[in-house]
Each structure stands twice: as C-alpha cells, then as structure tokens.
Design a protein around this motif. Sequence first.
Motif, PDB file in Angstrom:
ATOM      1  N   LEU A 210       4.372  -3.368 -22.142  1.00 61.12           N
ATOM      2  CA  LEU A 210       3.278  -3.276 -20.994  1.00 61.12           C
ATOM      3  C   LEU A 210       2.202  -2.556 -21.539  1.00 61.12           C
ATOM      4  N   LYS A 211       0.993  -2.974 -22.076  1.00 58.72           N
ATOM      5  CA  LYS A 211      -0.168  -2.513 -22.449  1.00 58.72           C
ATOM      6  C   LYS A 211      -1.152  -1.747 -21.266  1.00 58.72           C
ATOM      7  N   SER A 212      -0.879  -2.283 -20.277  1.00 63.82           N
ATOM      8  CA  SER A 212      -1.725  -1.877 -19.281  1.00 63.82           C
ATOM      9  C   SER A 212      -1.061  -2.352 -17.841  1.00 63.82           C
ATOM     10  N   LEU A 213      -1.726  -1.468 -17.021  1.00 65.89           N
ATOM     11  CA  LEU A 213      -1.105  -1.760 -15.406  1.00 65.89           C
ATOM     12  C   LEU A 213      -1.191  -3.476 -15.045  1.00 65.89           C
ATOM     13  N   ASP A 214      -2.328  -3.815 -15.444  1.00 62.47           N
ATOM     14  CA  ASP A 214      -2.415  -5.238 -15.272  1.00 62.47           C
ATOM     15  C   ASP A 214      -1.657  -6.004 -15.933  1.00 62.47           C
ATOM     16  N   ALA A 215      -0.828  -5.798 -16.733  1.00 56.92           N
ATOM     17  CA  ALA A 215       0.108  -6.480 -17.476  1.00 56.92           C
ATOM     18  C   ALA A 215       1.450  -6.536 -16.549  1.00 56.92           C
ATOM     19  N   LEU A 216       1.750  -6.036 -15.631  1.00 63.84           N
ATOM     20  CA  LEU A 216       2.865  -5.773 -14.869  1.00 63.84           C
ATOM     21  C   LEU A 216       3.225  -6.944 -14.455  1.00 63.84           C
ATOM     22  N   ASN A 217       4.694  -7.316 -14.523  1.00 60.25           N
ATOM     23  CA  ASN A 217       5.039  -8.584 -13.982  1.00 60.25           C
ATOM     24  C   ASN A 217       4.867  -8.524 -12.284  1.00 60.25           C
ATOM     25  N   THR A 218       4.804  -9.831 -11.884  1.00 63.57           N
ATOM     26  CA  THR A 218       4.593 -10.024 -10.291  1.00 63.57           C
ATOM     27  C   THR A 218       5.099  -9.368  -9.337  1.00 63.57           C
ATOM     28  N   SER A 219       6.627  -9.020  -9.464  1.00 63.42           N
ATOM     29  CA  SER A 219       7.553  -8.444  -8.332  1.00 63.42           C
ATOM     30  C   SER A 219       7.011  -7.042  -8.507  1.00 63.42           C
ATOM     31  N   LEU A 220       6.812  -6.313  -9.645  1.00 63.99           N
ATOM     32  CA  LEU A 220       6.780  -4.828  -9.594  1.00 63.99           C
ATOM     33  C   LEU A 220       5.293  -4.562  -9.557  1.00 63.99           C
ATOM     34  N   ARG A 221       4.218  -5.278  -9.793  1.00 62.41           N
ATOM     35  CA  ARG A 221       2.934  -5.233  -9.336  1.00 62.41           C
ATOM     36  C   ARG A 221       2.677  -5.024  -7.830  1.00 62.41           C
ATOM     37  N   GLN A 222       3.497  -6.095  -6.920  1.00 61.27           N
ATOM     38  CA  GLN A 222       3.316  -6.179  -5.664  1.00 61.27           C
ATOM     39  C   GLN A 222       3.878  -4.877  -5.249  1.00 61.27           C
ATOM     40  N   TRP A 223       5.155  -4.357  -5.857  1.00 60.47           N
ATOM     41  CA  TRP A 223       5.763  -2.957  -5.469  1.00 60.47           C
ATOM     42  C   TRP A 223       4.795  -1.793  -5.571  1.00 60.47           C
ATOM     43  N   TYR A 224       4.074  -1.985  -6.680  1.00 61.18           N
ATOM     44  CA  TYR A 224       3.266  -0.728  -7.227  1.00 61.18           C
ATOM     45  C   TYR A 224       1.926  -0.840  -6.120  1.00 61.18           C
ATOM     46  N   ASP A 225       1.491  -2.038  -5.846  1.00 64.76           N
ATOM     47  CA  ASP A 225       0.373  -1.981  -5.024  1.00 64.76           C
ATOM     48  C   ASP A 225       0.628  -1.589  -3.620  1.00 64.76           C
ATOM     49  N   ALA A 226       1.940  -1.550  -3.094  1.00 58.52           N
ATOM     50  CA  ALA A 226       2.409  -1.317  -1.677  1.00 58.52           C
ATOM     51  C   ALA A 226       2.618   0.353  -1.641  1.00 58.52           C
ATOM     52  N   VAL A 227       3.205   0.645  -2.604  1.00 59.89           N
ATOM     53  CA  VAL A 227       3.961   2.023  -2.610  1.00 59.89           C
ATOM     54  C   VAL A 227       2.920   2.862  -2.986  1.00 59.89           C
ATOM     55  N   GLU A 343       4.650   7.479 -13.724  1.00 58.68           N
ATOM     56  CA  GLU A 343       4.148   8.790 -13.989  1.00 58.68           C
ATOM     57  C   GLU A 343       4.077   8.850 -15.611  1.00 58.68           C
ATOM     58  N   THR A 344       5.308   8.440 -16.371  1.00 62.77           N
ATOM     59  CA  THR A 344       5.097   8.835 -17.588  1.00 62.77           C
ATOM     60  C   THR A 344       4.250   7.645 -18.246  1.00 62.77           C
ATOM     61  N   ARG A 345       3.961   6.639 -17.766  1.00 59.78           N
ATOM     62  CA  ARG A 345       2.949   5.691 -18.314  1.00 59.78           C
ATOM     63  C   ARG A 345       1.455   6.035 -17.758  1.00 59.78           C
ATOM     64  N   GLY A 346       1.486   7.184 -16.923  1.00 60.14           N
ATOM     65  CA  GLY A 346      -0.123   7.576 -16.723  1.00 60.14           C
ATOM     66  C   GLY A 346      -0.773   6.769 -15.669  1.00 60.14           C
ATOM     67  N   TRP A 347       0.199   5.903 -14.862  1.00 62.48           N
ATOM     68  CA  TRP A 347      -0.242   5.103 -13.797  1.00 62.48           C
ATOM     69  C   TRP A 347      -0.511   5.561 -12.176  1.00 62.48           C
TER      70      TRP A 347
END
Length: 347
Positions: A210-227, A343-347
């Motif tokens: 994963l080179k950036s937050l935008d590269a997150l896969n579909t399910s995990l990005r949806q989780w990130y945006d919610a939480v 957190e480790t990835r700085g996101w």
Amino acid sequence: MPTVAPGDKVLVSGANGYIAIWVVRRFLEKGYAVRGTVRSVDKGKYLEEYFKSYGDKFEVVVVQDITKEGAFDEAVKGVDAVAHTASPFYLDAASMDELYKPAVNGTISILKSAQKNGSHIKRVVVTSSTASVLEIGVDKVFTEADWNEHAIREVEEQGDAALGMIKYRASKTLAEKAAWEFYNTNKANLKWDLSVLNPPFVFGPAIHELKSLDALNTSLRQWYDAVLGNNQNETFLKVQGSTYIDVRDVAEAHTLALEKEAAGGERIIISAGSYIWQDWLDVARSLSPSPIPSHPNLPAGYPGAGATAKPPLSYDTSKAQRILGLKYRTKVEVTRDTLADFETRGW
C-alpha cells in the motif's frame, strides 16, 4: 479423499491481494510451501521481499491474464493444492465484463488447468463471498443452500446500468455457480475435490503493498472512512451494515478448508457476526489506550445506536463450526489491530 498437510505445496492465485497475502502468510507459518501468482514481475517484488525469510518455501510466478484458458497450466504443475483467491472487488465497474471476465473466466481457467496438469492436486479451495448467498430485502437466516439469484436477474435486466454492488454480487454468484458446475460435471474424472468459502465484508490489518491511503482495498477503505470520520451520514451509521470477518480468520479458513477432509465438496459460510457501522465507532472510542493516538478525537457518530438496530443480515455458520472449527476475532480485536496498523502508516 486425502487432504494436504504441512510440507505440501499450495498454489495461491492473486497472491498480492489483501486477503491472498494473508492466506500465503498463514500457509507459510504452518509449514507449507507456497507458489503465488501475480499479474506482473513488478507486482511480485514486494511479495518476494516480504516473505524472503522463508527462502525457497515461497516462490512467485507471473500469470498475466487469468481469464485466458491455459493461463495456469504451468503454475499448477507440482502443487498439492490450490487456493484461488484472485477476483476483483470494487463497486464502480462501468461494465459487467470488468467483473465477470476475471471472476468467472479466471475461476474456470484455473480449474481447467488443475484438471489438465494438476496430477498432484488433492483439493482446490475457491474464495467466493456471501455476495453469492444473500438477497437484499429478504428477512431470513441465510444458509449455504441460498443463492443470490436476484443480482443475476437485475444484471440481466439492466445490463451495465445496474448498480456497482449488484454487478459485483452477480459476478461472484456466477463465478461460484460456474465452479460448482465444472466440478460436478467433471468430478468422476478429477483427482481433486472442491471446497468453496463464502466470507462477508473482510476487515482487519493490511500487509499487502500500500503506497498510500488511496490504494486501500474497497472494504478496508469503507471501514476507514466510517471509523475515522470521512463518512458520518446518519442513515449510514445508524441503519446500514452487514456481516464481517477478520482477514486473518479468512486466511485460517483457507488452511483449514484444505486440511479438513470433510470440507471436500462443501460450500461454507464463514462470518463472525453482524454489525451496523456505528458499532465500529463505539468500539474504537472504547479502546484504552487508543491504538491510534494521532487521531485523539475519534468521531462519536451516534453512540449506542447498534443496541437497538436490527441486524442487517444473518447467516447460519454452523457448518463452518462443525467442519472447520473456525474461531473468529471480535470487533474489539479487529478494531484495535486495524487502527494500530493505520497509526504505523501515519494515516
């Protein structure tokens, strides 16, 4: 039929994917050798570096186009089992072919190669989805006997105009149906049997490239945006949801589906339980110390909404318990470890 055991070699397709890399890791941890397929040499470099401590127990081979007949003819030679995870999951496909061809043709391609050149193969496990089981708007406990015929009908009627999620569900349903049809038609002449796993939304920490937050896969990005606050829509948080499983439990299920003799010829739903999106916010805010201190003010949303919300979906997972003995990580474990990864990835 004899099943595989540590020391055997497993072919994992689409090995650089969110689920697949955990599948590879779990097999290696349990003592298997793994051959992973990727679409290009470049996509394999990260895997070779990530798994370099396993030496010659892990190898990468390139299968450029999984939809072509014969694409896996060389890859299946000498392996004892196959875990076919390669299939697209995104919700903005412009055409049904974007999902249909890799999902359906990719599945049939690897099964034909296993039939043709897999002289040592004892079992093939295919990663399907509860997308091929559920029907939206139907109030029931879904089982392995259920199929998402509704999504197929909608795509037949609407074509490319169908909603992205409908196209995805149809692609998974058609791919799994095609796998079972191939197996049942040819099983008298096959040296291997088939097992299919049906997970719902998959969450948990990522270890793929994963080179950036935008590269997150579909399910995990949806989780990130919610939480973490990018999607605070009231209806989304208080009403919408689904069922979930941790990605590490999906990986464990793949190893068990190859090891357990009783999993042969079975379709198996694997799900840890239901959620509405607010549940994840509540869990995240309850963790102390916070696994993501760079976000000191996690969004509150609508605390406690999950206590009175009707579970969006329900599955009978008794077969997974009976055959696989699979244990599931809780929402707390999923949330803690996923936030720590962010957190480790700085996101």
